[in-house]
Design a protein around this motif. Sequence first.
Motif, PDB file in Angstrom:
ATOM      1  N   UNK A 176       8.663  15.014  31.123  1.00  0.00           N
ATOM      2  CA  UNK A 176       9.916  15.597  30.644  1.00  0.00           C
ATOM      3  C   UNK A 176      10.227  16.902  31.371  1.00  0.00           C
ATOM      4  N   UNK A 177       9.192  17.631  31.801  1.00  0.00           N
ATOM      5  CA  UNK A 177       9.424  18.843  32.581  1.00  0.00           C
ATOM      6  C   UNK A 177      10.053  18.493  33.924  1.00  0.00           C
ATOM      7  N   UNK A 178       9.544  17.452  34.582  1.00  0.00           N
ATOM      8  CA  UNK A 178      10.101  17.021  35.866  1.00  0.00           C
ATOM      9  C   UNK A 178      11.550  16.571  35.727  1.00  0.00           C
ATOM     10  N   UNK A 179      11.928  16.138  34.527  1.00  0.00           N
ATOM     11  CA  UNK A 179      13.302  15.699  34.273  1.00  0.00           C
ATOM     12  C   UNK A 179      14.200  16.851  33.833  1.00  0.00           C
ATOM     13  N   UNK A 195      16.747   3.307  27.394  1.00  0.00           N
ATOM     14  CA  UNK A 195      15.710   2.362  27.790  1.00  0.00           C
ATOM     15  C   UNK A 195      15.701   2.154  29.298  1.00  0.00           C
ATOM     16  N   UNK A 196      16.881   2.147  29.918  1.00  0.00           N
ATOM     17  CA  UNK A 196      16.952   2.023  31.370  1.00  0.00           C
ATOM     18  C   UNK A 196      16.307   3.233  32.036  1.00  0.00           C
ATOM     19  N   UNK A 197      16.576   4.414  31.529  1.00  0.00           N
ATOM     20  CA  UNK A 197      15.925   5.620  32.056  1.00  0.00           C
ATOM     21  C   UNK A 197      14.400   5.489  31.936  1.00  0.00           C
ATOM     22  N   UNK A 198      13.951   4.984  30.788  1.00  0.00           N
ATOM     23  CA  UNK A 198      12.524   4.804  30.591  1.00  0.00           C
ATOM     24  C   UNK A 198      11.928   3.820  31.575  1.00  0.00           C
ATOM     25  N   UNK A 199      12.642   2.715  31.811  1.00  0.00           N
ATOM     26  CA  UNK A 199      12.152   1.702  32.741  1.00  0.00           C
ATOM     27  C   UNK A 199      12.064   2.243  34.161  1.00  0.00           C
ATOM     28  N   UNK A 200      13.043   3.044  34.564  1.00  0.00           N
ATOM     29  CA  UNK A 200      13.026   3.637  35.904  1.00  0.00           C
ATOM     30  C   UNK A 200      11.845   4.590  36.049  1.00  0.00           C
ATOM     31  N   UNK A 201      11.641   5.442  35.046  1.00  0.00           N
ATOM     32  CA  UNK A 201      10.540   6.400  35.109  1.00  0.00           C
ATOM     33  C   UNK A 201       9.190   5.692  35.088  1.00  0.00           C
ATOM     34  N   UNK A 202       9.066   4.650  34.274  1.00  0.00           N
ATOM     35  CA  UNK A 202       7.823   3.904  34.200  1.00  0.00           C
ATOM     36  C   UNK A 202       7.500   3.197  35.499  1.00  0.00           C
ATOM     37  N   UNK A 203       8.524   2.630  36.143  1.00  0.00           N
ATOM     38  CA  UNK A 203       8.314   1.946  37.418  1.00  0.00           C
ATOM     39  C   UNK A 203       7.847   2.922  38.491  1.00  0.00           C
ATOM     40  N   UNK A 204       8.441   4.107  38.499  1.00  0.00           N
ATOM     41  CA  UNK A 204       8.018   5.129  39.466  1.00  0.00           C
ATOM     42  C   UNK A 204       6.561   5.509  39.242  1.00  0.00           C
ATOM     43  N   UNK A 205       6.163   5.666  37.981  1.00  0.00           N
ATOM     44  CA  UNK A 205       4.790   6.080  37.671  1.00  0.00           C
ATOM     45  C   UNK A 205       3.762   5.096  38.205  1.00  0.00           C
ATOM     46  N   UNK A 206       4.121   3.815  38.274  1.00  0.00           N
ATOM     47  CA  UNK A 206       3.185   2.797  38.757  1.00  0.00           C
ATOM     48  C   UNK A 206       2.912   2.926  40.257  1.00  0.00           C
ATOM     49  N   UNK A 207       3.709   3.713  40.954  1.00  0.00           N
ATOM     50  CA  UNK A 207       3.517   3.901  42.393  1.00  0.00           C
ATOM     51  C   UNK A 207       2.708   5.153  42.714  1.00  0.00           C
ATOM     52  N   UNK A 208       2.305   5.887  41.674  1.00  0.00           N
ATOM     53  CA  UNK A 208       1.571   7.142  41.862  1.00  0.00           C
ATOM     54  C   UNK A 208       0.078   6.903  41.651  1.00  0.00           C
ATOM     55  N   UNK A 209      -0.762   7.200  42.624  1.00  0.00           N
ATOM     56  CA  UNK A 209      -2.209   7.025  42.434  1.00  0.00           C
ATOM     57  C   UNK A 209      -2.708   7.835  41.240  1.00  0.00           C
ATOM     58  N   UNK A 222      -1.282  13.828  39.720  1.00  0.00           N
ATOM     59  CA  UNK A 222      -0.250  13.850  38.688  1.00  0.00           C
ATOM     60  C   UNK A 222       1.108  14.065  39.343  1.00  0.00           C
ATOM     61  N   UNK A 223       2.019  13.159  39.086  1.00  0.00           N
ATOM     62  CA  UNK A 223       3.355  13.255  39.663  1.00  0.00           C
ATOM     63  C   UNK A 223       4.313  12.527  38.725  1.00  0.00           C
ATOM     64  N   UNK A 224       5.577  12.893  38.748  1.00  0.00           N
ATOM     65  CA  UNK A 224       6.575  12.258  37.898  1.00  0.00           C
ATOM     66  C   UNK A 224       7.916  12.286  38.596  1.00  0.00           C
ATOM     67  N   UNK A 225       8.756  11.333  38.263  1.00  0.00           N
ATOM     68  CA  UNK A 225      10.073  11.247  38.872  1.00  0.00           C
ATOM     69  C   UNK A 225      10.942  12.424  38.424  1.00  0.00           C
ATOM     70  N   UNK A 226      11.769  12.943  39.342  1.00  0.00           N
ATOM     71  CA  UNK A 226      12.674  14.032  39.018  1.00  0.00           C
ATOM     72  C   UNK A 226      13.987  13.524  38.448  1.00  0.00           C
ATOM     73  N   UNK A 227      14.743  14.428  37.875  1.00  0.00           N
ATOM     74  CA  UNK A 227      15.986  14.056  37.198  1.00  0.00           C
ATOM     75  C   UNK A 227      16.992  13.414  38.150  1.00  0.00           C
ATOM     76  N   UNK A 228      17.230  14.027  39.309  1.00  0.00           N
ATOM     77  CA  UNK A 228      18.228  13.493  40.233  1.00  0.00           C
ATOM     78  C   UNK A 228      17.844  12.100  40.714  1.00  0.00           C
ATOM     79  N   UNK A 229      16.560  11.920  41.010  1.00  0.00           N
ATOM     80  CA  UNK A 229      16.080  10.626  41.478  1.00  0.00           C
ATOM     81  C   UNK A 229      16.230   9.576  40.389  1.00  0.00           C
ATOM     82  N   UNK A 230      15.880   9.930  39.165  1.00  0.00           N
ATOM     83  CA  UNK A 230      16.000   8.977  38.057  1.00  0.00           C
ATOM     84  C   UNK A 230      17.452   8.556  37.845  1.00  0.00           C
ATOM     85  N   UNK A 231      18.348   9.518  37.808  1.00  0.00           N
ATOM     86  CA  UNK A 231      19.756   9.197  37.563  1.00  0.00           C
ATOM     87  C   UNK A 231      20.339   8.351  38.695  1.00  0.00           C
TER      88      UNK A 231
END
Length: 321
Positions: free
Chosen positions: A53-56, A267-281, A285-294
Amino acid sequence: MSTKTDILVLGGAGVDTIVHVPELPLPYADSYMINPGIVTRAGQSGDFVALGVTALGLRTHHIDLLGDDPEGDLVRAFHRDLGIPLTEVPSVQGTKRAVNLVGPDGRRLSLYDNTRSQESDRLPDATVRALAAASRHAHVVITYPCALALPALREAGVTISTDLHNWDGVNPYHEPFALAADLVFLSTTALADPERTMRDIAARGRARIVVATAGAEGAYLLADGELTHVPAVTPPAPVVDTNGAGDAFASGFLLGWLAGENVYRCALYGAVAGAYACTVPSTRADAIGRDDLLARATDPVLTSDPAVGTARKAASAESGA
């Protein structure tokens, strides 16, 4: 009191030791040569929600018990480096820790050290009330002793979310969280009948929305008595680790929730963020940013499943976008 925090995260601070294994389940052997190695880093469920949520762009505060130990130092450094305010309550038993076995396909098996809590552990009610009074929303991790803080949160008047993770729908430990939250996340992994469990949570508790994530199958959304399937989103890179995907989903959903978006867009926002997380080793620790998610949430080629386009159109129409 004017709010200074968007999301107060309670619990779930700790460290994980990541061990990559050749397969899961791991067959017995005297020894294995591990590559790319073994890494211990800060980041359990509460840490990852706070990170997400901080990254967002949401103002975040995290509270939990921490030990005066090297693991606690890792957690403190994690929050300091990311600029996430942390209220730590001393824990005699030490900082929570776990070992995650990660397979080549990104699946993980977590081994939690259950000795890091005791009946006398508490998050001080006065501190919880003060932090909640300055917050718009509270996300409660199911680690002990967060269930004991639920009444104080209710008294403060904030909305509450929680993630039951792989609840089987029966274990009584999860019920106080499930029945006290306005927004409930859980995984379908251990559920024989996800819809029945979701409807039971809504019928017996306070939940206005129940979301059950189902990995590559997407998620199921129960709102206003209607069950909707939310298709999975295509990850932007190869899947390397599913660790933290559920926490990321919750983070993305909460971004929409606090912005007043309709539940389908949340839910779409959640799905996008969850999909991004699966690409992070899992070793970092890394998380998708707000601009990228939107941007990804409005990308017409975000998924090959046409149902997502239909859900997106419905969400856009409902919100007037």
